[in-house]
Design an enzyme around this catalytic site. Structure first.
Site, short mmCIF file in Angstrom:
data_model
loop_
_atom_site.label_atom_id
_atom_site.label_comp_id
_atom_site.label_asym_id
_atom_site.label_seq_id
_atom_site.Cartn_x
_atom_site.Cartn_y
_atom_site.Cartn_z
N THR A 135 34.60 -67.07 -36.72
CA THR A 135 35.24 -66.99 -35.16
C THR A 135 36.12 -66.04 -34.99
O THR A 135 37.19 -66.01 -35.63
CB THR A 135 35.13 -68.20 -34.47
OG1 THR A 135 34.06 -69.22 -34.92
CG2 THR A 135 35.26 -68.04 -33.15
N ILE A 170 40.10 -71.33 -36.73
CA ILE A 170 39.99 -71.63 -38.27
C ILE A 170 40.46 -72.80 -38.87
O ILE A 170 41.53 -73.01 -39.07
CB ILE A 170 40.27 -70.23 -38.98
CG1 ILE A 170 39.75 -69.01 -38.32
CG2 ILE A 170 39.82 -70.43 -40.46
CD1 ILE A 170 38.21 -69.06 -38.14
N GLY A 346 36.93 -100.60 -19.89
CA GLY A 346 37.78 -100.62 -18.69
C GLY A 346 39.05 -99.87 -18.98
O GLY A 346 38.84 -98.96 -19.64
N GLU A 370 29.79 -74.92 -34.76
CA GLU A 370 28.72 -74.88 -35.68
C GLU A 370 27.51 -74.69 -34.66
O GLU A 370 26.41 -75.55 -34.84
CB GLU A 370 28.39 -76.28 -36.32
CG GLU A 370 29.40 -76.54 -37.25
CD GLU A 370 29.67 -75.67 -38.49
OE1 GLU A 370 28.61 -74.93 -38.62
OE2 GLU A 370 30.88 -75.71 -39.11
C1 LIG Z 1 37.70 -77.89 -33.38
C2 LIG Z 1 37.13 -76.58 -33.61
C3 LIG Z 1 36.94 -76.27 -34.76
C4 LIG Z 1 36.65 -75.19 -35.27
N1 LIG Z 1 36.31 -74.61 -36.62
C5 LIG Z 1 35.86 -73.61 -36.98
C6 LIG Z 1 36.11 -72.77 -38.26
O1 LIG Z 1 36.47 -73.73 -39.25
N2 LIG Z 1 35.80 -71.48 -38.48
C7 LIG Z 1 35.08 -70.60 -37.68
O2 LIG Z 1 34.95 -69.52 -37.88
N3 LIG Z 1 35.08 -70.97 -36.43
C8 LIG Z 1 35.39 -72.19 -35.95
N4 LIG Z 1 35.39 -73.01 -34.68
C9 LIG Z 1 34.77 -71.96 -33.55
C10 LIG Z 1 33.70 -72.57 -33.09
O3 LIG Z 1 32.53 -72.03 -34.20
C11 LIG Z 1 33.39 -71.51 -31.69
O4 LIG Z 1 34.04 -72.17 -30.60
C12 LIG Z 1 32.06 -71.64 -31.39
O5 LIG Z 1 31.04 -70.80 -32.01
C13 LIG Z 1 31.72 -71.14 -29.84
O6 LIG Z 1 32.44 -70.02 -29.58
P1 LIG Z 1 33.36 -69.79 -28.31
O7 LIG Z 1 34.31 -70.96 -28.50
O8 LIG Z 1 33.99 -68.27 -28.68
O9 LIG Z 1 32.55 -69.85 -27.01
P2 LIG Z 1 31.52 -68.78 -26.46
O10 LIG Z 1 30.92 -68.35 -27.45
O11 LIG Z 1 32.47 -67.84 -25.60
O12 LIG Z 1 30.74 -69.79 -25.41
C14 LIG Z 1 31.12 -70.30 -24.19
C15 LIG Z 1 30.02 -70.88 -23.35
O13 LIG Z 1 29.23 -69.83 -23.48
C16 LIG Z 1 27.82 -70.36 -23.80
N5 LIG Z 1 27.03 -69.22 -24.34
C17 LIG Z 1 27.43 -68.16 -25.08
N6 LIG Z 1 26.43 -67.38 -25.28
C18 LIG Z 1 25.43 -67.82 -24.25
C19 LIG Z 1 24.20 -67.38 -24.22
N7 LIG Z 1 23.52 -66.32 -24.69
N8 LIG Z 1 23.49 -68.00 -23.16
C20 LIG Z 1 23.91 -69.17 -22.60
N9 LIG Z 1 25.20 -69.79 -22.98
C21 LIG Z 1 25.79 -69.18 -23.85
C22 LIG Z 1 28.30 -71.29 -25.01
O14 LIG Z 1 27.19 -72.06 -25.36
C23 LIG Z 1 29.44 -72.20 -24.32
O15 LIG Z 1 29.01 -73.13 -23.57
C24 LIG Z 1 35.90 -74.12 -34.27
C25 LIG Z 1 35.85 -74.59 -33.03
C26 LIG Z 1 36.41 -75.65 -32.63
C27 LIG Z 1 36.87 -76.12 -31.04
#
Ligand SMILES: Cc1cc2nc3c(=O)[nH]c(=O)nc-3n(C[C@H](O)[C@H](O)[C@H](O)COP(=O)(O)OP(=O)(O)OC[C@H]3O[C@@H](n4cnc5c(N)ncnc54)[C@H](O)[C@@H]3O)c2cc1C
Length: 391
Positions: A135, A170, A346, A370
């Site tokens: 990411t 990450i 509660g 994921e």
């Molecule tokens: C606690 C935690 C641990 C993590 N660990 C890792 C890790 O170890 N390695 C790593 O690489 N990543 C990691 N991540 C990242 C995670 O995989 C991303 O947060 C995730 O893929 C979503 O990306 P984003 O946060 O940029 O949200 P965005 O992709 O910007 O999405 C924001 C919202 O828009 C929606 N959306 C996006 N595209 C569409 C579409 N085409 N149609 C409709 N809705 C859409 C999404 O579903 C979401 O609701 C982690 C995240 C968290 C919170």
């Protein structure tokens, strides 16, 4: 006779004695090492690094991988372990997923023999922590838009790489001995192994999180990071490289979420049997019983679903859309269960004395990483209609 009235479907009877034994072993570990400490770790926003070798000893790191010091367990056994660890806390299960399903799977599946020999035995033992950097600040659900670049450094077989870019969220990056980094090259997406201490790499933990507090996620910057040719994961080509690992982790999450749900339910059930209001235990009221039953129905269905996915995986026939269905359903339902459990507690339910709100806050992350709910809905939508609605 079924000893646990909450296991209405007698799901235990679907497990082999060996599977039950592993489940009990991990359940005991959770009871002894996670449960007594988790409120403090969560409150202090600390990931207990000392757990890494203990989890290695327990045999849950790279649990489903064969050889190179890995435990070589079945998919069902791995799932049961994920469920028991997440009954303790999603942050601990997340560590196990990042280490085993993401970082170790990437090396095991796509690495050279030398890379496997160098990293996997120490990662399985919890001596070296791995991370998985896909990411980016501007590329989450759509990793194909990644901006991290690896360009060739020199020519011929000895040519190395220069890595530039930024990754976000990450897991474990600031404590990792090795990073699996996915970057765009002139030949599409490739994976690279970046050992700790490589000049030009900076990993800074993200603070002020309201979820996954007993766990580390980082912003990572790569500034002219020079890597030798041996850093490339030779067998990974394109986004199939990271996606294969993500599917492993998503499978474990379908199980893990049911652990968080079960723990929330059990916490609410116990409280409802002790807490008296209007002269009777909360459990004596129909409205409370309805909540408990609705929770239990989803937990039993979700656990059955996870087990079905596990049996398919062990038979070698599990498909990505089936994993999407399991991850989407089980995390969504676990979140509903955890919130409903909190309502039974509660006011006391908003403290760290009880697990459900902590689980609910964690599950907000689990539904996001994921593949978000929306991403898995689109995967399933495409599967049933044949139409790609991602863009
Ligand atoms: C606690 C935690 C641990 C993590 N660990 C890792 C890790 O170890 N390695 C790593 O690489 N990543 C990691 N991540 C990242 C995670 O995989 C991303 O947060 C995730 O893929 C979503 O990306 P984003 O946060 O940029 O949200 P965005 O992709 O910007 O999405 C924001 C919202 O828009 C929606 N959306 C996006 N595209 C569409 C579409 N085409 N149609 C409709 N809705 C859409 C999404 O579903 C979401 O609701 C982690 C995240 C968290 C919170």
């Amino acid at each position: 006779m079924n000893p646990d009235p909450s296991d209405v479907l007698a799901l235990d009877t679907l497990l082999t004695p060996g599977e039950q034994e592993i489940q009990q072993k991990v359940r005991d570990f959770t009871a002894q090492r996670i449960r007594p400490n988790i409120a403090r770790w969560y409150d202090d926003a600390v990931f207990p690094l000392e757990l890494a070798p203990e989890l290695g000893e327990l045999g849950v790191l790279g649990m489903h991988l064969e050889g190179y010091g890995c435990p070589g367990r079945t998919a069902v056994e791995y799932g049961l372990a994920a469920m028991e660890l997440e009954a303790g806390d999603s942050g601990i299960r997340t560590f196990v997923s990042v280490q085993g399903s993401l970082a170790m799977t990437a090396i095991h599946k796509w690495g050279s023999e030398d890379q496997k020999q160098e990293w996997l035995p120490r990662m399985a033992a919890g001596e070296v922590i791995g991370c998985f950097a896909l990411t980016e600040p501007s590329a989450g659900s759509d990793p194909s838009s990644m901006a991290t670049l690896a360009r060739r450094d020199g020519a011929g077989d000895n040519a190395g790489w220069v890595l530039n870019g930024a990754k976000r969220w990450i897991g474990l990056a600031s404590v990792a001995g090795v990073m699996v980094v996915w970057a765009m090259t002139d030949d599409g997406v490739h994976g690279f192994l970046v050992p700790a201490g490589t000049p030009g790499v900076a990993a800074v933990p993200i603070t002020q999180k309201l979820s996954m507090r007993a766990s580390i996620q980082c912003d990572v910057v790569f500034d002219d990071v020079r890597l030798g040719p041996e850093a490339l994961l030779p067998a990974a080509r394109g986004l199939r490289g990271p996606f294969t690992c993500l599917n492993e982790a998503r499978y474990g999450i379908a199980w893990g979420a049911m652990g968080a749900a079960r723990d929330s339910y059990q916490s609410a059930l116990a409280y409802s049997q002790e807490r008296l209001q209007f002269g009777k235990p909360l459990a004596a009221y129909q409205l409370t019983q309805e909540k408990l039953v609705n929770m239990l129905v989803e937990i039993q269905k979700g656990t059955l679903l996870a087990l079905h996915l596990g049996r398919l995986k062990d038979a070698g026939v599990l498909r990505p859309e089936q994993i999407s269905l399991g991850k989407l359903n089980n995390v969504r339902e676990a979140l509903t269960v955890a919130r409903e459990a909190r309502s039974i507690l509660g006011g006391n339910g908003i403290t760290l004395d009880y697990s459900p709100l902590r689980h609910a806050a964690n599950l907000e992350s689990v539904r996001t990483y994921e593949g978000t709910d929306e991403v898995h809905t689109l995967v399933l939508g495409q599967h049933i209609t044949g139409i790609n609605a991602f863009r």
